[in-house]
Design an enzyme around this catalytic site. Structure first.
Site, PDB file in Angstrom:
ATOM      1  N   LEU A 166      -6.877  -2.114  -3.811  1.00 15.19           N
ATOM      2  CA  LEU A 166      -7.811  -2.896  -3.001  1.00 15.19           C
ATOM      3  C   LEU A 166      -8.969  -3.392  -3.862  1.00 15.19           C
ATOM      4  O   LEU A 166      -9.470  -4.503  -3.655  1.00 15.19           O
ATOM      5  CB  LEU A 166      -8.341  -2.062  -1.830  1.00 15.19           C
ATOM      6  CG  LEU A 166      -9.285  -2.822  -0.896  1.00 15.19           C
ATOM      7  CD1 LEU A 166      -8.555  -3.960  -0.188  1.00 15.19           C
ATOM      8  CD2 LEU A 166      -9.927  -1.894   0.119  1.00 15.19           C
ATOM      9  N   TYR A 167      -9.396  -2.588  -4.825  1.00 15.00           N
ATOM     10  CA  TYR A 167     -10.445  -3.040  -5.736  1.00 15.00           C
ATOM     11  C   TYR A 167     -10.046  -4.360  -6.389  1.00 15.00           C
ATOM     12  O   TYR A 167     -10.811  -5.329  -6.394  1.00 15.00           O
ATOM     13  CB  TYR A 167     -10.698  -1.973  -6.801  1.00 15.00           C
ATOM     14  CG  TYR A 167     -11.498  -2.460  -7.986  1.00 15.00           C
ATOM     15  CD1 TYR A 167     -12.826  -2.860  -7.840  1.00 15.00           C
ATOM     16  CD2 TYR A 167     -10.925  -2.530  -9.257  1.00 15.00           C
ATOM     17  CE1 TYR A 167     -13.552  -3.322  -8.930  1.00 15.00           C
ATOM     18  CE2 TYR A 167     -11.650  -2.981 -10.347  1.00 15.00           C
ATOM     19  CZ  TYR A 167     -12.964  -3.383 -10.170  1.00 15.00           C
ATOM     20  OH  TYR A 167     -13.679  -3.838 -11.253  1.00 15.00           O
ATOM     21  N   ALA A 168      -8.845  -4.402  -6.947  1.00 13.87           N
ATOM     22  CA  ALA A 168      -8.376  -5.627  -7.593  1.00 13.87           C
ATOM     23  C   ALA A 168      -8.264  -6.766  -6.589  1.00 13.87           C
ATOM     24  O   ALA A 168      -8.598  -7.923  -6.902  1.00 13.87           O
ATOM     25  CB  ALA A 168      -7.029  -5.372  -8.261  1.00 13.87           C
ATOM     26  N   THR A 170     -10.070  -7.276  -3.935  1.00 15.11           N
ATOM     27  CA  THR A 170     -11.395  -7.835  -3.615  1.00 15.11           C
ATOM     28  C   THR A 170     -11.897  -8.722  -4.748  1.00 15.11           C
ATOM     29  O   THR A 170     -12.551  -9.744  -4.509  1.00 15.11           O
ATOM     30  CB  THR A 170     -12.427  -6.726  -3.323  1.00 15.11           C
ATOM     31  OG1 THR A 170     -12.602  -5.886  -4.475  1.00 15.11           O
ATOM     32  CG2 THR A 170     -12.021  -5.889  -2.121  1.00 15.11           C
TER      33      THR A 170
END
Length: 354
Positions: A166-168, A170
């Site tokens: 999810l970090y990537a 975003t």
């Protein structure tokens, strides 16, 4: 030239603020000083730039005790009113957005933090850059956006449509949001995909910090995928040199951009994507050996399987950066690790004999 740098209590933002202050920019730093990791380290970074902890108050601009051209505000980018007031009052020439909820593994535990910080906060900055136009809006992306792309070296001209955390996701969203604002409102925007940044004052959740701390305490280090990973480790001051040069090189439309064969790294809008990496990937085991050499002791390794969200390899193609601003990172892993270990021993008062 007045610039807003977000994330100046953070690792890269701290180094960039010091650099631009020294070069005479009128710098405003912003950070919410959250507790994702030890806030004592964040306050210590701020102290280095003359911002005293006991004078920090939410939403209040305070002046540095060391640098007349530096001010700091503690604020959340999710607070639209605070962000709007700041832009309305200061009328920035440039924005360099480095604040974010970082960490691939933490995004598995607390996904909502990434939406609030990395999506909502980013949206507020873009909207303020539209209402109060800036000459250049530069923001941090990440090598993590490449995700399942295994074509090496990783190039911003390749598709990056399969993030695996999810970090990537975003950060990829940031790139897409930035393009839409650049296209609609002709805001010059540049995204910088950083590759595994390390160095003095680094984040405690990163491998170099964790490995050094545990090795000094004679504790095992967790080595994921049994060390069979390759990373383009990039020294922080190399990152900052690249960022500084890009800030002064506003994105322009690509006159050769072809809608029938669209280039992901540019656009008919004033939009650019660059990699900033060392362009010299090394194995995780080589990195560990460099730490062992700097510390003068062997690591006790706990070999573990691959972690969800991690990628096997990164290798930055930095030819665009080199062509645009005549720079590519060049600090070796051995030199960078040695500088980190020297800082760590000094900051945490760890004697050489341990």
């Amino acid at each position: 030239m007045k610039i807003l740098i977000t994330g100046t209590a953070g690792f890269i933002g701290f180094f960039l603020a010091k650099r631009l202050i020294a070069e005479g920019y009128d710098v405003v730093g912003l950070d919410n000083i959250n507790d994702y990791y030890d806030v004592r380290l964040k306050y210590a970074r701020l102290e280095q730039t003359g911002i005293a902890q006991d004078e920090i108050a939410d939403g209040q601009l305070i002046s540095s005790k060391k640098h007349p051209n530096y001010r700091f505000i503690k604020a959340d980018l999710e607070n639209e009113n605070v962000v709007r007031k700041l832009f309305e009052t200061e009328r920035f020439d440039y924005v360099c957005h480095l604040a974010a909820q970082a960490g691939v593994r933490y995004s598995l535990q607390n996904p909502y933090a990434y939406i609030q910080s990395n999506i909502v906060g980013f949206m507020h900055l873009l909207e303020m850059a539209r209402r109060f136009p800036v000459k250049h809006f530069v923001y941090a992306s990440t090598s993590s956006v490449y995700g399942l792309n295994g074509r090496m070296p990783l190039s911003p001209h390749h598709p990056a449509d399969h993030p695996i955390s999810l970090y990537a996701a975003t950060k990829k969203s940031n790139e897409m949001m930035a393009h839409s604002y650049s296209h609609l409102f002709r805001i010059p925007v540049t995204g910088l995909r950083f590759f595994t940044v390390y160095g003095p004052w680094g984040r405690p959740d990163m491998a170099l910090f964790l490995f050094t701390r545990n090795m000094l305490a004679d504790k095992p280090i967790q080595v994921f995928n049994r060390g069979e990973m390759i990373r383009d480790f990039t020294y922080v001051e190399d990152i900052v040199e690249g960022v500084k040069r890009i800030i002064e090189y506003p994105a322009e439309p690509n006159p050769q951009w072809d809608a029938q064969n669209p280039d992901p790294a540019s656009s008919s809008a004033p939009y650019r994507i660059y990699n900033i990496g060392n362009n010299q990937p090394v194995s995780l085991m080589t990195y560990i050996h460099a730490i062992e050499k700097a510390l003068g002791k062997k690591a006790i390794m706990e070999l573990l399987p691959m972690q969800p969200g991690d990628v096997y390899a990164t290798h930055a193609d930095v030819s665009d950066l080199e062509q645009a601003v005549h720079y590519k990172p060049r600090t070796s892993v051995e030199e960078g690790v040695r500088k980190f270990v020297e800082w760590y021993r000094t900051f945490y008062r760890v004697s050489q004999s341990i």
